[in-house]
Design a protein around this motif. Structure first.
Motif, PDB file in Angstrom:
ATOM      1  N   CYS A  37      -5.787 -15.063 -20.666  1.00 33.98           N
ATOM      2  CA  CYS A  37      -6.988 -14.794 -19.877  1.00 33.98           C
ATOM      3  C   CYS A  37      -6.751 -13.656 -18.876  1.00 33.98           C
ATOM      4  O   CYS A  37      -5.615 -13.387 -18.488  1.00 33.98           O
ATOM      5  CB  CYS A  37      -7.435 -16.054 -19.139  1.00 33.98           C
ATOM      6  N   GLU A  38      -7.832 -13.013 -18.458  1.00 34.22           N
ATOM      7  CA  GLU A  38      -7.732 -11.916 -17.488  1.00 34.22           C
ATOM      8  C   GLU A  38      -7.141 -12.398 -16.168  1.00 34.22           C
ATOM      9  O   GLU A  38      -6.260 -11.768 -15.596  1.00 34.22           O
ATOM     10  CB  GLU A  38      -9.117 -11.318 -17.224  1.00 34.22           C
ATOM     11  N   ASP A  39      -7.659 -13.486 -15.659  1.00 34.84           N
ATOM     12  CA  ASP A  39      -7.225 -14.031 -14.366  1.00 34.84           C
ATOM     13  C   ASP A  39      -7.033 -15.536 -14.538  1.00 34.84           C
ATOM     14  O   ASP A  39      -8.001 -16.264 -14.766  1.00 34.84           O
ATOM     15  CB  ASP A  39      -8.287 -13.728 -13.301  1.00 34.84           C
ATOM     16  N   THR A  40      -5.812 -15.991 -14.429  1.00 36.10           N
ATOM     17  CA  THR A  40      -5.525 -17.409 -14.665  1.00 36.10           C
ATOM     18  C   THR A  40      -6.250 -18.308 -13.653  1.00 36.10           C
ATOM     19  O   THR A  40      -6.638 -19.424 -13.987  1.00 36.10           O
ATOM     20  CB  THR A  40      -4.018 -17.681 -14.582  1.00 36.10           C
ATOM     21  N   ARG A  41      -6.458 -17.803 -12.443  1.00 37.15           N
ATOM     22  CA  ARG A  41      -7.169 -18.598 -11.439  1.00 37.15           C
ATOM     23  C   ARG A  41      -8.637 -18.759 -11.824  1.00 37.15           C
ATOM     24  O   ARG A  41      -9.208 -19.846 -11.728  1.00 37.15           O
ATOM     25  CB  ARG A  41      -7.046 -17.949 -10.060  1.00 37.15           C
ATOM     26  N   LEU A  56      -1.658 -21.414 -19.661  1.00 33.76           N
ATOM     27  CA  LEU A  56      -2.351 -20.133 -19.509  1.00 33.76           C
ATOM     28  C   LEU A  56      -1.339 -19.026 -19.260  1.00 33.76           C
ATOM     29  O   LEU A  56      -0.294 -19.240 -18.660  1.00 33.76           O
ATOM     30  CB  LEU A  56      -3.316 -20.178 -18.325  1.00 33.76           C
ATOM     31  N   PHE A  57      -1.670 -17.811 -19.729  1.00 27.24           N
ATOM     32  CA  PHE A  57      -0.913 -16.640 -19.293  1.00 27.24           C
ATOM     33  C   PHE A  57      -1.869 -15.466 -19.169  1.00 27.24           C
ATOM     34  O   PHE A  57      -2.897 -15.393 -19.838  1.00 27.24           O
ATOM     35  CB  PHE A  57       0.262 -16.329 -20.230  1.00 27.24           C
ATOM     36  N   ALA A  58      -1.521 -14.551 -18.262  1.00 31.55           N
ATOM     37  CA  ALA A  58      -2.402 -13.432 -17.947  1.00 31.55           C
ATOM     38  C   ALA A  58      -2.408 -12.398 -19.075  1.00 31.55           C
ATOM     39  O   ALA A  58      -1.356 -12.033 -19.604  1.00 31.55           O
ATOM     40  CB  ALA A  58      -1.973 -12.773 -16.643  1.00 31.55           C
ATOM     41  N   TYR A  59      -3.589 -11.952 -19.426  1.00 32.39           N
ATOM     42  CA  TYR A  59      -3.760 -10.898 -20.436  1.00 32.39           C
ATOM     43  C   TYR A  59      -4.886 -10.000 -19.928  1.00 32.39           C
ATOM     44  O   TYR A  59      -6.064 -10.345 -20.021  1.00 32.39           O
ATOM     45  CB  TYR A  59      -4.113 -11.516 -21.796  1.00 32.39           C
ATOM     46  N   HIS A  60      -4.515  -8.858 -19.320  1.00 27.35           N
ATOM     47  CA  HIS A  60      -5.509  -7.971 -18.730  1.00 27.35           C
ATOM     48  C   HIS A  60      -5.171  -6.523 -19.066  1.00 27.35           C
ATOM     49  O   HIS A  60      -4.189  -6.250 -19.767  1.00 27.35           O
ATOM     50  CB  HIS A  60      -5.593  -8.189 -17.211  1.00 27.35           C
ATOM     51  N   LYS A  61      -5.984  -5.593 -18.578  1.00 30.45           N
ATOM     52  CA  LYS A  61      -5.861  -4.191 -18.993  1.00 30.45           C
ATOM     53  C   LYS A  61      -4.536  -3.557 -18.570  1.00 30.45           C
ATOM     54  O   LYS A  61      -4.131  -2.539 -19.140  1.00 30.45           O
ATOM     55  CB  LYS A  61      -7.023  -3.370 -18.446  1.00 30.45           C
ATOM     56  N   PHE A  62      -3.861  -4.150 -17.585  1.00 25.93           N
ATOM     57  CA  PHE A  62      -2.604  -3.572 -17.110  1.00 25.93           C
ATOM     58  C   PHE A  62      -1.388  -4.062 -17.889  1.00 25.93           C
ATOM     59  O   PHE A  62      -0.313  -3.466 -17.805  1.00 25.93           O
ATOM     60  CB  PHE A  62      -2.424  -3.856 -15.614  1.00 25.93           C
ATOM     61  N   ASN A  63      -1.524  -5.170 -18.629  1.00 26.85           N
ATOM     62  CA  ASN A  63      -0.373  -5.676 -19.390  1.00 26.85           C
ATOM     63  C   ASN A  63      -0.735  -5.925 -20.852  1.00 26.85           C
ATOM     64  O   ASN A  63      -0.019  -6.626 -21.563  1.00 26.85           O
ATOM     65  CB  ASN A  63       0.171  -6.954 -18.745  1.00 26.85           C
ATOM     66  N   GLU A  64      -1.879  -5.362 -21.294  1.00 27.14           N
ATOM     67  CA  GLU A  64      -2.431  -5.684 -22.603  1.00 27.14           C
ATOM     68  C   GLU A  64      -1.473  -5.380 -23.747  1.00 27.14           C
ATOM     69  O   GLU A  64      -1.365  -6.145 -24.706  1.00 27.14           O
ATOM     70  CB  GLU A  64      -3.756  -4.933 -22.794  1.00 27.14           C
ATOM     71  N   ILE A  65      -0.781  -4.264 -23.663  1.00 27.03           N
ATOM     72  CA  ILE A  65       0.126  -3.887 -24.756  1.00 27.03           C
ATOM     73  C   ILE A  65       1.306  -4.859 -24.841  1.00 27.03           C
ATOM     74  O   ILE A  65       1.631  -5.387 -25.915  1.00 27.03           O
ATOM     75  CB  ILE A  65       0.631  -2.441 -24.561  1.00 27.03           C
ATOM     76  N   ASP A  66       1.952  -5.123 -23.697  1.00 28.88           N
ATOM     77  CA  ASP A  66       3.107  -6.039 -23.686  1.00 28.88           C
ATOM     78  C   ASP A  66       2.704  -7.454 -24.105  1.00 28.88           C
ATOM     79  O   ASP A  66       3.390  -8.098 -24.912  1.00 28.88           O
ATOM     80  CB  ASP A  66       3.743  -6.075 -22.296  1.00 28.88           C
ATOM     81  N   LYS A  67       1.593  -7.923 -23.584  1.00 25.98           N
ATOM     82  CA  LYS A  67       1.172  -9.291 -23.887  1.00 25.98           C
ATOM     83  C   LYS A  67       0.666  -9.426 -25.331  1.00 25.98           C
ATOM     84  O   LYS A  67       0.728 -10.516 -25.908  1.00 25.98           O
ATOM     85  CB  LYS A  67       0.091  -9.749 -22.906  1.00 25.98           C
ATOM     86  N   SER A  68       0.203  -8.330 -25.903  1.00 25.48           N
ATOM     87  CA  SER A  68      -0.195  -8.380 -27.312  1.00 25.48           C
ATOM     88  C   SER A  68       1.028  -8.639 -28.182  1.00 25.48           C
ATOM     89  O   SER A  68       0.958  -9.380 -29.166  1.00 25.48           O
ATOM     90  CB  SER A  68      -0.883  -7.073 -27.719  1.00 25.48           C
ATOM     91  N   GLY A  91     -13.165  -7.940 -25.459  1.00 22.12           N
ATOM     92  CA  GLY A  91     -13.271  -6.756 -26.308  1.00 22.12           C
ATOM     93  C   GLY A  91     -14.501  -5.930 -26.038  1.00 22.12           C
ATOM     94  O   GLY A  91     -14.552  -4.748 -26.400  1.00 22.12           O
ATOM     95  N   ILE A  92     -15.521  -6.518 -25.403  1.00 21.09           N
ATOM     96  CA  ILE A  92     -16.728  -5.780 -25.037  1.00 21.09           C
ATOM     97  C   ILE A  92     -16.576  -5.337 -23.587  1.00 21.09           C
ATOM     98  O   ILE A  92     -16.896  -6.078 -22.656  1.00 21.09           O
ATOM     99  CB  ILE A  92     -18.008  -6.631 -25.202  1.00 21.09           C
ATOM    100  N   SER A  93     -16.016  -4.147 -23.379  1.00 26.06           N
ATOM    101  CA  SER A  93     -15.684  -3.635 -22.044  1.00 26.06           C
ATOM    102  C   SER A  93     -14.725  -4.561 -21.301  1.00 26.06           C
ATOM    103  O   SER A  93     -14.698  -4.579 -20.073  1.00 26.06           O
ATOM    104  CB  SER A  93     -16.959  -3.412 -21.210  1.00 26.06           C
ATOM    105  N   ASP A  94     -13.968  -5.342 -22.025  1.00 23.57           N
ATOM    106  CA  ASP A  94     -12.960  -6.253 -21.477  1.00 23.57           C
ATOM    107  C   ASP A  94     -11.750  -6.251 -22.416  1.00 23.57           C
ATOM    108  O   ASP A  94     -11.869  -5.877 -23.590  1.00 23.57           O
ATOM    109  CB  ASP A  94     -13.509  -7.683 -21.357  1.00 23.57           C
TER     110      ASP A  94
END
Length: 278
Positions: A37-41, A56-68, A91-94
């Protein structure tokens, strides 16, 4: 619900009202091994509301490649994973595209769980002709880049759908006015929430409105496409009204069409009524 092992689920979540989540989405979130998720909170609050407990683990635009890469590793172990964004469809602007592509290329099943999406929700309430439209998403933040970006779509005759944050809204509207002229726009904010607002007005009117009223919430902005009145030609309301009546449109539908062309409702109805009485 039994999960398919080694499957990545792309799950749409509510854009505001928690009741807009689907039963299928809830079943998936209850059954997967992990949730990215973008924000675990933020996601934690949603899951707590529905009494769902999952790692849960964070998956956002700053770590997307590593977390993929991490997601592919989990899939290789036979784990099932759900990706969610803070609101709406991943995936839609997220974030979500990189993991979905990587999983599919690695041979794993990628399943989308549909649900609420902000721009579709806004369009449903707009009353605009949506036989064709272009979803653009977020424009660049800097003025010069935003203007150049917007100009790409200047000649499109279909509605253009943008997303924008409240603190950039006035700058966005000023650029839109410069590039597209004073077209009609449909603006939605706080969709499905208590203070939801939908406005249909010209760009100049929107600038005045949000200069007086501080923009709040995330915005969906639909700019009407290029039409003859945006191309230097003036549309006569009586000629337009007569053409619509000749097409066999009802008073209601013809009034709506004239409003889309930028005429006021009372003026449109008056013109149509005079032609009907001839």
């Amino acid at each position: 619900m039994e999960m398919n092992k080694g499957t990545l689920y792309i799950v749409a979540t509510p854009i505001g009202n928690y009741e807009d989540i689907t039963l299928r989405a809830l079943n998936v979130l209850k059954s997967v091994d992990y949730i990215a998720c973008e924000d675990t909170r933020h996601t934690g609050v949603l899951l707590k509301h529905y009494e769902i407990k999952k790692p849960l683990f964070a998956y956002h635009k700053f770590n997307e490649i590593d977390k993929s890469s991490y997601i592919i590793e989990l899939l290789s172990e036979g784990k099932s994973i759900a990706i969610v964004s803070d609101a709406g469809a991943p995936g839609i602007s997220d974030p979500g595209v990189i993991a979905a592509r990587a999983a599919r290329e690695a041979g794993y099943t990628v399943t989308a769980i549909p649900g609420a999406t902000a721009f579709v929700t806004s369009l449903m309430a707009s009353g605009l002709d949506l036989s064709h439209f272009a979803f653009i998403g977020f424009a660049p933040q800097k003025d010069a880049k935003r203007k150049k970006f917007m100009e790409i779509y200047k000649s499109y005759t279909m509605p253009l759908i943008y997303y924008e944050a409240p603190h950039r809204l006035i700058a966005f509207l000023n650029t839109a006015l410069e590039v597209y002229g004073d077209r009609m726009i449909f603006i939605s904010r706080e969709l499905t929430k208590v203070f939801e607002e939908n406005l249909y007005m010209r760009i100049s009117e929107a600038i005045a409105h949000f200069t007086e009223n501080e923009p709040r919430g995330e915005f969906v902005i639909t700019i009407t496409g290029l039409d003859s009145d945006d191309d230097g030609e003036t549309i006569d309301i009586n000629e337009a009204a007569r053409a619509l009546i000749d097409e066999g449109l009802s008073m209601k539908d013809a009034t709506h069409k004239l409003k889309e062309l930028g005429f006021k409702k009372n003026d449109a109805y008056k013109a149509l009524l005079e032609i009907k009485e001839e």
